[in-house]
Design an enzyme around this catalytic site. Structure first.
Site, mmCIF file in Angstrom:
data_model
loop_
_atom_site.group_PDB
_atom_site.id
_atom_site.type_symbol
_atom_site.label_atom_id
_atom_site.label_comp_id
_atom_site.label_asym_id
_atom_site.label_seq_id
_atom_site.Cartn_x
_atom_site.Cartn_y
_atom_site.Cartn_z
ATOM 1 N N SER A 119 3.364 -2.027 10.322
ATOM 2 C CA SER A 119 4.811 -2.111 10.497
ATOM 3 C C SER A 119 5.408 -3.472 10.127
ATOM 4 O O SER A 119 6.351 -3.940 10.766
ATOM 5 C CB SER A 119 5.203 -1.702 11.924
ATOM 6 N N GLY A 131 2.862 -0.935 4.273
ATOM 7 C CA GLY A 131 2.981 0.461 3.879
ATOM 8 C C GLY A 131 4.440 0.846 3.693
ATOM 9 O O GLY A 131 5.059 0.599 2.663
ATOM 10 N N GLY A 132 5.025 1.439 4.744
ATOM 11 C CA GLY A 132 6.377 2.007 4.669
ATOM 12 C C GLY A 132 7.409 1.085 4.031
ATOM 13 O O GLY A 132 8.188 1.519 3.175
ATOM 14 N N GLY A 186 2.417 2.473 10.644
ATOM 15 C CA GLY A 186 3.387 3.543 10.448
ATOM 16 C C GLY A 186 4.101 3.966 11.721
ATOM 17 O O GLY A 186 4.755 4.998 11.761
ATOM 18 N N HIS A 201 -9.506 1.429 4.785
ATOM 19 C CA HIS A 201 -8.212 1.583 5.461
ATOM 20 C C HIS A 201 -8.366 2.547 6.637
ATOM 21 O O HIS A 201 -9.155 3.499 6.568
ATOM 22 C CB HIS A 201 -7.162 2.104 4.462
ATOM 23 N N GLU A 219 -5.504 -4.614 10.666
ATOM 24 C CA GLU A 219 -4.457 -3.609 10.857
ATOM 25 C C GLU A 219 -4.739 -2.823 12.136
ATOM 26 O O GLU A 219 -5.515 -1.856 12.114
ATOM 27 C CB GLU A 219 -4.432 -2.645 9.672
ATOM 28 N N ASN A 244 0.867 -1.181 0.000
ATOM 29 C CA ASN A 244 0.000 0.000 0.000
ATOM 30 C C ASN A 244 0.903 1.230 0.000
ATOM 31 O O ASN A 244 1.480 1.566 1.025
ATOM 32 C CB ASN A 244 -0.888 -0.035 1.261
ATOM 33 N N TRP A 245 0.994 1.854 -1.160
ATOM 34 C CA TRP A 245 1.941 2.973 -1.291
ATOM 35 C C TRP A 245 1.388 4.284 -0.736
ATOM 36 O O TRP A 245 2.093 5.296 -0.728
ATOM 37 C CB TRP A 245 2.341 3.153 -2.750
ATOM 38 N N LYS A 246 0.123 4.310 -0.370
ATOM 39 C CA LYS A 246 -0.478 5.544 0.167
ATOM 40 C C LYS A 246 -0.213 6.707 -0.797
ATOM 41 O O LYS A 246 -0.183 6.495 -2.006
ATOM 42 C CB LYS A 246 0.045 5.808 1.581
ATOM 43 N N GLU A 252 -6.700 4.954 7.604
ATOM 44 C CA GLU A 252 -6.522 6.384 7.264
ATOM 45 C C GLU A 252 -7.784 6.939 6.612
ATOM 46 O O GLU A 252 -8.125 8.106 6.806
ATOM 47 C CB GLU A 252 -5.273 6.556 6.386
HETATM 48 P P1 PGA Z 1 2.827 0.388 7.640
HETATM 49 O O1 PGA Z 1 1.373 0.650 6.969
HETATM 50 O O2 PGA Z 1 3.343 -0.901 7.058
HETATM 51 O O3 PGA Z 1 3.648 1.585 7.226
HETATM 52 O O4 PGA Z 1 2.612 0.303 9.109
HETATM 53 C C1 PGA Z 1 0.476 -0.402 6.756
HETATM 54 C C2 PGA Z 1 -0.801 0.105 6.152
HETATM 55 O O5 PGA Z 1 -1.193 1.241 6.465
HETATM 56 O O6 PGA Z 1 -1.467 -0.586 5.351
#
Ligand code: PGA
Length: 257
Positions: free
Chosen positions: A218, A239-240, A178, A100, A172, A13-15, A102
């Site tokens: 994470s 994500g990251g 993050g 998600h 999640e 997930n590149w956001k 966010e």
């Molecule tokens: P993260 O994000 O791996 O940076 O914690 C995961 C996500 O939001 O899907």
């Protein structure tokens, strides 16, 4: 180790990261690194603006497929700024991340909206990755399972037995996204067991057994094997650590089976 019935999914997930040029650069390095992998699905969710370029590059790949990070629940209409399922399909999008944290917590998406999106995705042959997870204060108040059940029952409220197997659930925990804080294997496994048992209580056991449950929060090369070794973890939403080709290639190459 997940059930052999369920093919693991490693999703990036590149956001709101990566331009078209950065997407091309990533894929040029990434694809050769994962070329020889099998027995898993690798998914990339770039921003909307890079879907076209990413779709062109990965269209020949049997392993890697494309996801969108969000979608509206109508096919067309006066919905300024929104993107419809038919627009996503034009680019070869196979999956769509919905709900998600966010989207829920920054943009105020409610369970009822997410339910409509899940329904519309399935009607348009897109596979939803339905994200659920508790906030830190909810975990500390002992409300984790209650929150997960509420998000599951809303997310699946418009989904029939036949379609349910096409949905992937991503657990999640909001406090792990993050932040560098990963759920411990026990915390992840407990939540995944709870999710699986909810699914088994609501769908035929064969169907419930097909639904992949991904862990997100994470995930990185250093912890992916430990997480993927858990009996009810069928994949990861990253994500990251998915933003660098070498790092995501290591995650995609995790032990499965
Ligand atoms: P993260 O994000 O791996 O940076 O914690 C995961 C996500 O939001 O899907």
């Amino acid at each position: 180790m997940n059930s052999s019935k369920r093919k693991p999914v490693l999703a990036a997930n590149w956001k709101m990261y990566k331009t078209v040029a950065e997407t091309r650069d990533f894929l040029k390095v990434f694809l050769p690194l994962v070329n020889n992998l099998s027995e898993r699905e690798v998914v990339i969710a770039p921003p909307f603006t890079a879907l076209s370029a990413a779709g062109e590059i990965i269209k020949e790949s049997e392993l890697v497929s494309l996801a969108a990070q969000n979608m509206y629940f109508e096919q067309k209409g006066g919905f300024t700024g929104e993107i419809s399922p038919i627009m996503l399909k034009e680019f070869g999008v196979k999956w769509v991340i919905l709900g998600h944290s966010e989207r829920r917590h920054i943009f105020g998406e409610e369970n009822s909206l997410i339910a409509l999106k899940v329904k519309t995705a399935l009607e348009n042959d897109l596979l939803p990755i339905l994200c659920i997870g508790e906030k830190l204060e909810e975990r500390e108040a002992g409300l984790t399972n209650e929150i997960l059940e509420k998000q599951l029952s809303a997310g699946f409220s418009e989904v029939g037995n036949q379609e349910a197997g096409k949905v992937a659930v991503a657990y999640e925990p909001v406090w792990a996204i993050g932040t560098g804080k990963t759920a411990t294997p026990d915390q992840a496994q407990d939540a995944h067991i709870h999710i699986r048992s909810w699914l088994t209580g609501h769908f035929d056991s064969g169907i419930a057994g097909q639904i992949r449950i991904l862990y997100g929060g994470s995930v990185k090369p250093e912890n992916v094997n430990e997480l993927m070794a858990l009996p009810d973890v069928d994949g990861a939403l990253v994500g990251g650590a998915s933003l660098k080709p070498g790092s995501f290639a290591q995650i995609a190459s995790c032990r499965v089976g």
